[in-house]
Design a protein around this motif. Structure first.
Motif, PDB file in Angstrom:
ATOM      1  N   UNK A  18      11.302  22.473   4.191  1.00 49.18           N
ATOM      2  CA  UNK A  18      11.759  23.844   4.399  1.00 49.18           C
ATOM      3  C   UNK A  18      12.360  24.008   5.787  1.00 49.18           C
ATOM      4  N   UNK A  19      13.234  25.001   5.927  1.00 45.99           N
ATOM      5  CA  UNK A  19      13.934  25.203   7.192  1.00 45.99           C
ATOM      6  C   UNK A  19      13.119  25.994   8.210  1.00 45.99           C
ATOM      7  N   UNK A  20      12.165  26.811   7.751  1.00 47.95           N
ATOM      8  CA  UNK A  20      11.376  27.643   8.659  1.00 47.95           C
ATOM      9  C   UNK A  20       9.943  27.708   8.135  1.00 47.95           C
ATOM     10  N   UNK A  21       9.050  26.940   8.726  1.00 49.25           N
ATOM     11  CA  UNK A  21       7.681  26.814   8.224  1.00 49.25           C
ATOM     12  C   UNK A  21       6.918  28.138   8.320  1.00 49.25           C
ATOM     13  N   UNK A  22       7.160  28.936   9.362  1.00 45.98           N
ATOM     14  CA  UNK A  22       6.469  30.222   9.496  1.00 45.98           C
ATOM     15  C   UNK A  22       6.899  31.183   8.389  1.00 45.98           C
ATOM     16  N   UNK A  23       8.189  31.220   8.105  1.00 44.33           N
ATOM     17  CA  UNK A  23       8.699  32.074   7.020  1.00 44.33           C
ATOM     18  C   UNK A  23       8.118  31.625   5.675  1.00 44.33           C
ATOM     19  N   UNK A  24       8.044  30.316   5.485  1.00 38.76           N
ATOM     20  CA  UNK A  24       7.474  29.767   4.256  1.00 38.76           C
ATOM     21  C   UNK A  24       6.012  30.167   4.117  1.00 38.76           C
ATOM     22  N   UNK A  25       5.263  30.066   5.210  1.00 38.81           N
ATOM     23  CA  UNK A  25       3.846  30.426   5.189  1.00 38.81           C
ATOM     24  C   UNK A  25       3.679  31.896   4.808  1.00 38.81           C
ATOM     25  N   UNK A  26       4.474  32.759   5.379  1.00 41.71           N
ATOM     26  CA  UNK A  26       4.393  34.182   5.067  1.00 41.71           C
ATOM     27  C   UNK A  26       4.688  34.432   3.592  1.00 41.71           C
ATOM     28  N   UNK A  36      -3.063  28.767   1.836  1.00 39.97           N
ATOM     29  CA  UNK A  36      -2.477  27.620   2.522  1.00 39.97           C
ATOM     30  C   UNK A  36      -3.324  27.253   3.726  1.00 39.97           C
ATOM     31  N   UNK A  37      -3.430  25.971   3.971  1.00 37.18           N
ATOM     32  CA  UNK A  37      -4.140  25.467   5.138  1.00 37.18           C
ATOM     33  C   UNK A  37      -3.126  24.881   6.100  1.00 37.18           C
ATOM     34  N   UNK A  38      -3.239  25.262   7.354  1.00 32.80           N
ATOM     35  CA  UNK A  38      -2.359  24.716   8.389  1.00 32.80           C
ATOM     36  C   UNK A  38      -2.911  23.351   8.790  1.00 32.80           C
ATOM     37  N   UNK A  39      -2.073  22.334   8.688  1.00 32.76           N
ATOM     38  CA  UNK A  39      -2.478  20.970   8.986  1.00 32.76           C
ATOM     39  C   UNK A  39      -1.742  20.488  10.233  1.00 32.76           C
ATOM     40  N   UNK A  40      -2.432  19.768  11.076  1.00 32.32           N
ATOM     41  CA  UNK A  40      -1.823  19.226  12.295  1.00 32.32           C
ATOM     42  C   UNK A  40      -1.562  17.737  12.102  1.00 32.32           C
ATOM     43  N   UNK A  41      -0.689  17.176  12.932  1.00 32.23           N
ATOM     44  CA  UNK A  41      -0.416  15.753  12.864  1.00 32.23           C
ATOM     45  C   UNK A  41       1.053  15.452  12.679  1.00 32.23           C
ATOM     46  N   UNK A  42       1.845  16.454  12.410  1.00 35.01           N
ATOM     47  CA  UNK A  42       3.303  16.321  12.342  1.00 35.01           C
ATOM     48  C   UNK A  42       3.856  17.493  13.138  1.00 35.01           C
ATOM     49  N   UNK A  52      -5.095  26.350  -8.772  1.00 39.86           N
ATOM     50  CA  UNK A  52      -6.336  26.237  -9.541  1.00 39.86           C
ATOM     51  C   UNK A  52      -6.323  25.066 -10.512  1.00 39.86           C
ATOM     52  N   UNK A  53      -5.167  24.708 -11.040  1.00 42.26           N
ATOM     53  CA  UNK A  53      -5.053  23.583 -11.963  1.00 42.26           C
ATOM     54  C   UNK A  53      -5.141  22.233 -11.265  1.00 42.26           C
ATOM     55  N   UNK A  54      -5.165  22.240  -9.930  1.00 40.86           N
ATOM     56  CA  UNK A  54      -5.333  21.005  -9.183  1.00 40.86           C
ATOM     57  C   UNK A  54      -4.079  20.482  -8.515  1.00 40.86           C
ATOM     58  N   UNK A  55      -2.900  21.004  -8.858  1.00 42.78           N
ATOM     59  CA  UNK A  55      -1.676  20.512  -8.240  1.00 42.78           C
ATOM     60  C   UNK A  55      -1.639  20.931  -6.774  1.00 42.78           C
ATOM     61  N   UNK A  56      -1.323  19.999  -5.920  1.00 42.65           N
ATOM     62  CA  UNK A  56      -1.232  20.264  -4.484  1.00 42.65           C
ATOM     63  C   UNK A  56       0.225  20.530  -4.129  1.00 42.65           C
ATOM     64  N   UNK A  57       0.460  21.534  -3.291  1.00 46.98           N
ATOM     65  CA  UNK A  57       1.792  21.852  -2.801  1.00 46.98           C
ATOM     66  C   UNK A  57       1.769  21.690  -1.286  1.00 46.98           C
ATOM     67  N   UNK A  58       2.745  20.953  -0.760  1.00 46.03           N
ATOM     68  CA  UNK A  58       2.819  20.666   0.671  1.00 46.03           C
ATOM     69  C   UNK A  58       4.188  21.095   1.181  1.00 46.03           C
ATOM     70  N   UNK A  59       4.223  21.684   2.370  1.00 48.91           N
ATOM     71  CA  UNK A  59       5.465  22.125   2.992  1.00 48.91           C
ATOM     72  C   UNK A  59       5.600  21.486   4.364  1.00 48.91           C
ATOM     73  N   UNK A  60       6.728  20.801   4.597  1.00 51.05           N
ATOM     74  CA  UNK A  60       7.082  20.251   5.901  1.00 51.05           C
ATOM     75  C   UNK A  60       8.342  20.938   6.383  1.00 51.05           C
TER      76      UNK A  60
END
Length: 131
Positions: A18-26, A36-42, A52-60
């Motif tokens: 995504x082009x804007x992670x803060x906008x995506x989070x909102x 959503x959980x904010x993850x560090x390391x990148x 709920x069905x178990x599929x994980x969604x990740x945004x960079x």
């Protein structure tokens, strides 16, 4: 167990660039109600959520090109990402990104027969090769 690679996917994540992670989070948390959980390391942080069905969604936050995002990423749960990628290459699969460091472990990207991006991710706690 897969006959040709020794790998049978059990879980997967959908990854968006995504082009804007803060906008995506909102949008995803406030508009759609996804936890959503904010993850560090990148740089910057990335976001991770599970439906709920178990599929994980990740945004960079990074440049995405139509056709390479979203990407379906299969989790390697028993180790051996190097072995799996080697077996895929031996079968003529196009490897886009060889095994390389990723947040929390290792990843590799490849293409399906129609050119859709797929990937593997393995925890850094597991061995890269079982051979």
């Amino acid at each position: 167990m897969s006959i040709k690679t020794g790998f049978k996917p059990k879980s997967a994540s959908v990854v968006y660039y995504v082009s804007d992670i803060a906008r995506t989070q909102t949008f995803y948390s406030q508009t759609l109600g996804l936890d959503l959980t904010r993850m560090e390391g990148a740089e910057p942080f990335w976001l991770q959520g599970r439906l709920e069905g178990g599929l994980e969604i990740i945004f960079f936050e990074m440049d995405g090109v139509r056709g390479n995002t979203p990407a379906l990423i299969f989790t390697v749960e028993e180790g051996g990402i190097d072995d799996i990628v080697a077996a895929l290459a031996e079968q003529g699969v196009t490897i886009v990104t060889p095994v390389s460091e990723a947040p929390g472990g290792w990843s590799a990207d490849f293409l399906d027969p129609d050119g859709f991006g797929l990937g593997l991710w393995q925890s850094g706690e597991l061995p890269r090769s079982l051979k």
